[in-house]
Design a protein around this motif. Structure first.
Motif, short mmCIF file in Angstrom:
data_model
loop_
_atom_site.label_atom_id
_atom_site.label_comp_id
_atom_site.label_asym_id
_atom_site.label_seq_id
_atom_site.Cartn_x
_atom_site.Cartn_y
_atom_site.Cartn_z
N SER A 132 0.83 -1.20 0.00
CA SER A 132 0.00 0.00 0.00
C SER A 132 0.86 1.25 0.00
CB SER A 132 -0.90 0.00 1.23
OG SER A 132 -1.50 1.26 1.41
N TYR B 61 0.23 3.81 1.52
CA TYR B 61 0.17 4.38 2.86
C TYR B 61 1.12 3.69 3.83
CZ TYR B 61 -3.94 6.93 1.40
OH TYR B 61 -4.79 7.77 0.76
N VAL C 174 -1.95 -5.14 -1.20
CA VAL C 174 -3.21 -5.25 -1.91
C VAL C 174 -2.95 -5.84 -3.29
CG1 VAL C 174 -5.17 -3.93 -2.83
CG2 VAL C 174 -4.12 -3.24 -0.68
N ARG D 288 -4.94 -6.37 -6.95
CA ARG D 288 -6.14 -5.99 -7.72
C ARG D 288 -6.06 -6.55 -9.14
NH1 ARG D 288 -8.14 -0.08 -6.61
NH2 ARG D 288 -9.94 -1.16 -7.38
N VAL E 61 -6.40 -8.52 0.23
CA VAL E 61 -5.61 -7.73 1.18
C VAL E 61 -4.92 -8.71 2.14
CG1 VAL E 61 -5.70 -5.93 2.95
CG2 VAL E 61 -7.33 -5.89 1.07
N TRP F 170 -14.67 -3.02 -1.11
CA TRP F 170 -13.37 -2.33 -1.10
C TRP F 170 -13.57 -0.82 -1.06
CZ3 TRP F 170 -8.58 -2.60 0.15
CH2 TRP F 170 -7.65 -1.73 -0.39
N ASP F 171 -14.49 -0.31 -1.89
CA ASP F 171 -14.76 1.13 -1.90
C ASP F 171 -15.27 1.60 -0.54
OD1 ASP F 171 -13.92 1.28 -4.53
OD2 ASP F 171 -15.97 1.26 -5.36
N PHE G 150 -14.66 0.17 2.39
CA PHE G 150 -13.53 0.08 3.29
C PHE G 150 -12.62 1.30 3.15
CE2 PHE G 150 -9.06 -1.28 3.88
CZ PHE G 150 -9.11 -1.64 5.22
N ARG G 151 -12.29 1.66 1.93
CA ARG G 151 -11.43 2.82 1.68
C ARG G 151 -12.10 4.11 2.14
NH1 ARG G 151 -9.83 3.28 -4.10
NH2 ARG G 151 -8.81 5.12 -3.28
N ALA G 152 -13.39 4.23 1.91
CA ALA G 152 -14.11 5.44 2.35
C ALA G 152 -14.07 5.55 3.87
CB ALA G 152 -15.55 5.41 1.85
N LEU H 170 -11.67 4.49 5.79
CA LEU H 170 -10.33 4.91 6.18
C LEU H 170 -10.16 6.40 6.02
CD1 LEU H 170 -8.15 2.11 4.55
CD2 LEU H 170 -8.73 2.39 6.97
N VAL H 171 -10.71 6.95 4.97
CA VAL H 171 -10.61 8.39 4.72
C VAL H 171 -11.35 9.15 5.82
CG1 VAL H 171 -11.28 10.25 3.16
CG2 VAL H 171 -10.27 8.15 2.25
#
Length: 63
Positions: A9, A11, A23, A25, A33, A51-52, A54-56, A58-59
């Protein structure tokens, strides 16, 4: 395990021993993951919608 091609990642830190997430893809409609320190350990497999979400999450948690 399917032919996942894991990448670290963006990050994750570059120092050895840090907690890192990898990750994959490369499989259509699949995001895998895993923990980079346990490459033979468990893999979480998500669909694009999960996934979307999960990412949202985190943000939102980093705000």
């Amino acid at each position: 395990m399917p032919g996942y091609k894991f990448v670290k990642s963006s990050y994750s830190g570059g120092n050895a021993g840090q907690e890192c997430v990898e990750v994959a893809r490369n499989i259509p409609r699949t995001v895998a993951v895993r923990d980079s320190k346990r490459p033979d350990g468990p893999v979480i497999v998500l669909g694009p919608t999960a996934w979307d979400a999960f990412r949202a999450g985190l943000v939102r948690s980093s705000d």
